[in-house]
Write a protein that holds these residues in place. Structure first.
Motif, mmCIF file in Angstrom:
data_model
loop_
_atom_site.group_PDB
_atom_site.id
_atom_site.type_symbol
_atom_site.label_atom_id
_atom_site.label_comp_id
_atom_site.label_asym_id
_atom_site.label_seq_id
_atom_site.Cartn_x
_atom_site.Cartn_y
_atom_site.Cartn_z
ATOM 1 N N GLN A 128 30.949 31.975 -4.301
ATOM 2 C CA GLN A 128 30.770 32.869 -5.295
ATOM 3 C C GLN A 128 30.843 32.313 -6.743
ATOM 4 N N PHE A 129 31.302 31.072 -6.994
ATOM 5 C CA PHE A 129 31.324 30.666 -8.424
ATOM 6 C C PHE A 129 29.916 30.285 -8.624
ATOM 7 N N ARG A 130 29.241 30.714 -10.096
ATOM 8 C CA ARG A 130 27.973 30.354 -10.051
ATOM 9 C C ARG A 130 27.360 29.029 -9.987
ATOM 10 N N ASP A 131 28.214 28.060 -10.455
ATOM 11 C CA ASP A 131 27.658 26.636 -10.422
ATOM 12 C C ASP A 131 27.205 26.133 -9.132
ATOM 13 N N HIS A 132 27.867 26.802 -8.101
ATOM 14 C CA HIS A 132 27.370 26.204 -6.631
ATOM 15 C C HIS A 132 25.843 26.287 -6.445
ATOM 16 N N MET B 288 22.092 28.706 -18.603
ATOM 17 C CA MET B 288 22.065 29.777 -17.555
ATOM 18 C C MET B 288 22.246 29.148 -16.300
ATOM 19 N N TYR B 289 22.727 30.001 -15.252
ATOM 20 C CA TYR B 289 23.096 29.403 -13.979
ATOM 21 C C TYR B 289 22.477 30.679 -13.015
ATOM 22 N N PRO B 290 21.385 30.406 -12.198
ATOM 23 C CA PRO B 290 20.522 29.340 -12.416
ATOM 24 C C PRO B 290 19.166 29.887 -13.473
ATOM 25 N N ILE B 291 18.257 28.760 -13.777
ATOM 26 C CA ILE B 291 17.259 29.264 -14.695
ATOM 27 C C ILE B 291 15.996 29.156 -13.904
ATOM 28 N N SER B 292 15.020 29.952 -14.118
ATOM 29 C CA SER B 292 13.567 29.713 -13.598
ATOM 30 C C SER B 292 13.140 28.420 -13.937
ATOM 31 N N SER C 268 24.686 17.665 -24.324
ATOM 32 C CA SER C 268 23.759 18.541 -23.866
ATOM 33 C C SER C 268 23.457 19.600 -25.106
ATOM 34 N N THR C 269 22.019 20.182 -24.970
ATOM 35 C CA THR C 269 21.525 20.889 -26.083
ATOM 36 C C THR C 269 21.186 22.529 -25.835
ATOM 37 N N GLY C 270 21.923 22.950 -24.385
ATOM 38 C CA GLY C 270 21.462 24.180 -24.151
ATOM 39 C C GLY C 270 21.955 25.198 -25.201
ATOM 40 N N LEU C 271 21.470 26.291 -25.637
ATOM 41 C CA LEU C 271 21.791 27.259 -26.502
ATOM 42 C C LEU C 271 21.253 26.869 -27.978
ATOM 43 N N SER C 272 20.913 25.726 -28.230
ATOM 44 C CA SER C 272 20.724 25.546 -29.731
ATOM 45 C C SER C 272 19.357 25.329 -30.026
ATOM 46 N N THR C 273 19.163 25.396 -31.557
ATOM 47 C CA THR C 273 17.934 25.260 -31.959
ATOM 48 C C THR C 273 17.659 23.746 -32.312
ATOM 49 N N GLU C 274 16.544 23.412 -32.551
ATOM 50 C CA GLU C 274 16.079 21.986 -32.771
ATOM 51 C C GLU C 274 16.896 21.539 -34.254
ATOM 52 N N GLU C 275 16.991 22.352 -35.033
ATOM 53 C CA GLU C 275 17.874 22.143 -36.417
ATOM 54 C C GLU C 275 19.267 21.968 -36.162
ATOM 55 N N GLU C 276 19.794 22.510 -35.134
ATOM 56 C CA GLU C 276 21.119 22.474 -34.721
ATOM 57 C C GLU C 276 21.421 21.376 -34.144
ATOM 58 N N VAL C 277 20.472 20.853 -33.224
ATOM 59 C CA VAL C 277 20.610 19.490 -32.573
ATOM 60 C C VAL C 277 20.700 18.364 -33.407
ATOM 61 N N LEU C 278 19.658 18.571 -34.567
ATOM 62 C CA LEU C 278 19.571 17.261 -35.487
ATOM 63 C C LEU C 278 20.763 17.222 -36.325
ATOM 64 N N GLU C 279 21.474 18.472 -36.760
ATOM 65 C CA GLU C 279 22.647 18.681 -37.557
ATOM 66 C C GLU C 279 23.940 18.102 -36.887
#
Length: 339
Positions: free
Chosen positions: A233-237, A174-178, A137-148
């Motif tokens: 209460q846990f965010r992932d739900h 993020m949990y949740p995202i728009s 998964s590629t959350g938080l990353s830039t395109e360059e970081e993914v390729l690296e």
């Protein structure tokens, strides 16, 4: 090399991520596992960690305690894995505790690298050395970081140069995202840049983003899974689907795949069997009576339905030719009556 590792029962590979939704309660974890099995996904997924193997107790003591509360034991994780496999489904996990690979690997046919570990090269290195299909998964990353990271994985083990072995998921951590933060178009870009299997890991509420991801070419779908979102209460739900919603998602995927059909353009049987190739298309016809020896011109020749006789594509080949006999207005033409 494993072939068809990313082919799901309904097209895209479906991964139901229970993750930490059990909140450290083993009995609840078993209940969620059974529901995930009944949802008819391809993979049921967990996360394996200990607080001390994941988070610094000095730099982030609260997070350290949080993950300690969510820990399951080695035997509990193995029991959950057996539940999934015995039911005929596949089990996977994000193995955040590298020591756990030694006792969970026998149950795992595919490894998952979560967004937070995209730059954790020691974790990625030990995972890649296993040589099993991998999803990142590629959350938080830039395109360059993914390729690296992809380059690093492939340098550790060249089998990951194959799209049969490595899948890259668009994800926003993020949990949740728009919906405006989903950025499904990233999938197309990653496909173009890497040639690997692409997909989407969802953190929106509901399942529409997953539908559209499939329509846009996602080959792997990952989504969080729960029994019920109310009073949790846990965010992932909040970003999780229930069994019934997964069944609905599968129904939508079937519809999408049916609508997508084949990529090569060709007439389909329903068009031909109903004669539409003739009734909808045009042929060359006399616009008025034409005498024997008279030329076919734009003034006395037209194209009309149905496509009987000389196809409309040959209109300009007919012009300038002469009639071999008297021809009536709107009469079907054939090459033997044209000189």
């Amino acid at each position: 090399m494993v072939k068809d590792a990313f082919n799901g029962k309904y097209g895209p590979l479906l991964i139901a991520e229970i993750g930490g939704n059990h909140e450290g309660d083993f009995e609840y974890a078993k209940q969620l596992t059974q529901l995930a099995i009944e949802s008819d996904v391809d993979y049921v997924k967990f996360q394996i960690y200990t607080g001390n193997s994941l988070v610094s107790s000095v730099e982030s003591p609260d997070r350290n305690k949080h993950f300690k509360k969510f820990e399951l034991s080695q035997e509990q994780h193995r029991t959950l894995a057996k539940m999934v496999i015995d039911a005929g489904l596949k089990y996977t996990s994000s193995v955040w505790d590298l020591d756990a690979m030694h006792w969970i690997d026998e149950f795992i046919s595919l490894y998952k690298i979560g967004s937070g570990d995209l730059t954790a090269y020691p974790v990625i290195n030990k995972t890649a050395l296993r040589g099993k299909p991998m999803v990142i998964s590629t959350g938080l990353s830039t395109e360059e970081e993914v390729l690296e990271t992809i380059n690093f994985i492939q340098s550790v083990n060249p089998v990951y140069k194959s799209k049969e072995m490595l899948s890259v998921l668009q994800c926003t951590s993020m949990y949740p995202i728009s919906v405006s933060d989903a950025h499904l178009n990233v999938m197309k870009r990653l496909k173009k840049l890497t040639g690997l299997t692409i997909g989407y890991s969802d953190h929106t509420e509901g399942s529409k983003a997953l539908w559209y991801a499939v329509a846009m070419g996602a080959e792997v779908l990952e989504f969080h899974f729960t029994d019920d979102r109310t009073n949790k209460q846990f965010r992932d739900h909040k970003v999780s689907l229930t069994k019934e919603e997964v069944h609905s998602l599968i129904g939508e995927i079937k519809l999408i795949k049916s609508l997508q059909g084949d990529e090569k353009k060709k007439p389909v049987p329903i068009e031909i069997n109903n004669g539409h190739d003739l009734s909808f298309r045009r042929a060359v016809y006399p616009l008025k009576d034409i005498k024997k020896g008279e030329k076919f011109t734009e003034e006395n020749t037209t194209v009309l339905r149905p496509n009987h006789g000389i196809d409309a594509r040959y209109y300009y080949d007919v012009l300038g030719k002469r009639a071999q006999k008297d021809i009536f207005k709107h009469q079907k033409l054939s090459w033997d009556i044209i000189i």
